[in-house]
Design a protein around this motif. Structure first.
Motif, PDB file in Angstrom:
ATOM      1  N   VAL A  16      -6.357 -16.721   3.491  1.00  0.00           N
ATOM      2  CA  VAL A  16      -5.660 -15.811   4.394  1.00  0.00           C
ATOM      3  C   VAL A  16      -4.502 -15.150   3.653  1.00  0.00           C
ATOM      4  O   VAL A  16      -3.821 -15.789   2.870  1.00  0.00           O
ATOM      5  N   CYS A 105     -11.021  -9.961   9.047  1.00  0.00           N
ATOM      6  CA  CYS A 105     -10.238  -9.794  10.268  1.00  0.00           C
ATOM      7  C   CYS A 105      -8.811  -9.429   9.879  1.00  0.00           C
ATOM      8  O   CYS A 105      -8.218 -10.070   9.018  1.00  0.00           O
ATOM      9  N   LEU A 320     -12.854 -14.282  17.792  1.00  0.00           N
ATOM     10  CA  LEU A 320     -12.514 -14.115  16.365  1.00  0.00           C
ATOM     11  C   LEU A 320     -13.033 -15.271  15.508  1.00  0.00           C
ATOM     12  O   LEU A 320     -12.779 -15.324  14.308  1.00  0.00           O
ATOM     13  N   SER A 323     -14.340 -14.868  12.127  1.00  0.00           N
ATOM     14  CA  SER A 323     -13.497 -14.298  11.079  1.00  0.00           C
ATOM     15  C   SER A 323     -12.209 -15.084  10.873  1.00  0.00           C
ATOM     16  O   SER A 323     -11.316 -14.660  10.160  1.00  0.00           O
ATOM     17  N   LEU A 324     -12.123 -16.250  11.491  1.00  0.00           N
ATOM     18  CA  LEU A 324     -11.000 -17.158  11.210  1.00  0.00           C
ATOM     19  C   LEU A 324     -11.623 -18.436  10.665  1.00  0.00           C
ATOM     20  O   LEU A 324     -12.189 -19.214  11.414  1.00  0.00           O
ATOM     21  N   SER A 328     -15.168 -15.554   5.937  1.00  0.00           N
ATOM     22  CA  SER A 328     -14.277 -14.460   6.305  1.00  0.00           C
ATOM     23  C   SER A 328     -13.112 -14.234   5.373  1.00  0.00           C
ATOM     24  O   SER A 328     -12.789 -15.064   4.531  1.00  0.00           O
ATOM     25  N   THR A 330      -9.187 -13.135   6.090  1.00  0.00           N
ATOM     26  CA  THR A 330      -8.260 -12.943   7.202  1.00  0.00           C
ATOM     27  C   THR A 330      -6.923 -12.398   6.699  1.00  0.00           C
ATOM     28  O   THR A 330      -6.362 -12.945   5.749  1.00  0.00           O
ATOM     29  N   ASN A 361     -10.272 -20.245   3.203  1.00  0.00           N
ATOM     30  CA  ASN A 361     -11.610 -20.227   3.812  1.00  0.00           C
ATOM     31  C   ASN A 361     -12.683 -20.541   2.789  1.00  0.00           C
ATOM     32  O   ASN A 361     -12.562 -20.225   1.622  1.00  0.00           O
TER      33      ASN A 361
END
Ligand code: ADP
Length: 368
Positions: A16, A105, A320, A323-324, A328, A330, A361
């Motif tokens: 992220v 996302c 979501l 995408s969390l 994904s 983020t 992720n």
């Protein structure tokens, strides 16, 4: 279809990213002679509690390190970031990931009036992340199609208001739609309009149509403030051949403009506004819990251990889900005010953003 080297590159950047962006003073803050309490230095954002009656520096000043700290006051400063710079740092990665078969996302978090919509959508003379990402997507598709890949782009636009989903592309129809979960493809909204778009102007039309339908209501913070979460989703399909066999890669990009994060007690809300606040709060608290559960997951086990992630505790996090975490990329942008009168809300936004930083992720590629 998906190149393994690209996959490794994406794996490296599959954490992220968290950016903080401080907006310039608004007229209200100028009129009340508000003090600047934010400092930025490189990736660091500091906040000064100008009212703290103590010499203890750890109480008077708190500092956080993010992937990016964006200043908006004087354009000579090193930390100043134009809309274009924000797109270069954050938006280009989203486009890269989509072409590599990953979901992405981007969401903006912060109190009402802190600059979420400016960053995501932009203003009439300065486009934000969403239009820039859409434009770049079509430009890259045009290049790629010369190499024999065909593409399909579909968009949907929904609003979550008081835990109910409304279709922003369907007009002023307030029917609430149901969220379902497909065992393979994940959560989806039953009956949601999806538009097949073939060029940038077309996608812009869909965005404008949806924006004009968003639920807004007056609060003390802003004359017309957004009290709902809006998710603009781009489903991007690349079709080509892998070792002579036809193959399709599907990626989803969720672009999310969250409702204001302010606590109900600071906005003077009563009745309906208070109820809205409670729902907004529930989604944002759940989003925070999901993010911190994912952060723990990545720190303690790098994805090996089974953790309970409360995605289904709010409609926002459920939608979501893909995408969390997992497959994904983020990106969170925390939007803040520079002024002392917003100290409490700004500190709470910085703390929220700080919790989001640790997710790593584990990427997988969507391939049919
Ligand atoms: P929010 O969506 O969080 O309620 P807005 O994006 O509408 O807040 O921003 C409030 C006001 O501040 C708008 O007039 C917007 O143009 C201005 N603004 C916000 N961020 C910036 C920025 N980084 N640079 C210049 N103006 C900004």
């Amino acid at each position: 279809m998906v190149d393994q080297n690209k996959l490794l590159r994406c794996e490296k950047m599959a954490s992220v990213k968290v950016a903080v962006r401080v907006r310039p003073f608004n007229q209200r803050e100028i009129d009340m002679d508000a003090k600047l309490i934010i400092q930025m230095n490189g990736k660091k954002t500091g906040i000064l509690n100008s009212k703290a009656n103590t010499r203890d520096e750890s109480i008077r000043y708190k500092e956080f390190t993010f992937d990016y700290s964006y200043w908006s006051h004087d354009d000579d400063s090193e930390e100043f970031a134009s809309q274009e710079q924000v797109y270069k740092d954050l938006g280009t990665e989203v486009v890269d990931c989509a072409f590599q078969g990953y979901n992405a996302c981007v969401f903006a978090y912060g109190q009402t009036g802190s600059g979420k919509t400016y960053t995501m959508m932009g203003s009439s003379d300065s486009q934000g992340l969403i239009p820039r990402i859409c434009k770049a997507l079509f430009e890259r598709m045009a290049e790629d199609s010369k190499r024999g890949t065909t593409h399909r782009v579909q968009v949907s636009y929904l609003e979550i208001y008081q835990e109910k989903v409304a279709d922003l592309l369907r007009g002023r129809d307030t029917t609430s739609l149901k969220v379902r979960e497909h065992p393979k493809r994940g959560p989806y909204v039953q009956g949601l309009t999806t538009c097949l778009v073939t060029h940038y102007g077309h996608i812009q039309e869909c965005m404008n149509r949806g924006n004009s339908h968003r639920t807004t209501a007056a609060t003390n913070m802003n004359d017309v403030s957004s009290r709902s979460h809006a998710i603009f989703t781009i489903t991007f399909v690349q079709a080509g051949y892998c070792d002579g066999v036809p193959s399709e890669t599907v990626s989803k990009i969720h672009l999310v403009d969250l409702a204001g994060s302010e606590r109900a007690d600071t906005t003077g809300a009563t009745g309906q506004r208070l109820k809205e606040g409670a729902h907004i709060n529930k989604s944002l608290v759940t989003l925070g819990s999901v993010i911190s559960a994912l952060a723990e997951l990545s720190i303690e086990s790098h994805g090996q251990k089974k953790f309970f992630i409360p995605y289904r505790d709010s409609v926002l996090t459920w939608l979501l889900k893909d995408s969390l975490g997992g497959n994904s990329k983020t990106i969170m942008i925390a939007a803040i005010s520079p002024a002392d009168c917003n100290y409490g809300e700004t500190l709470s936004t910085l703390r929220y953003a700080n919790r989001a930083k640790n997710i790593i992720n584990k990427p997988t590629v969507n391939e049919d």
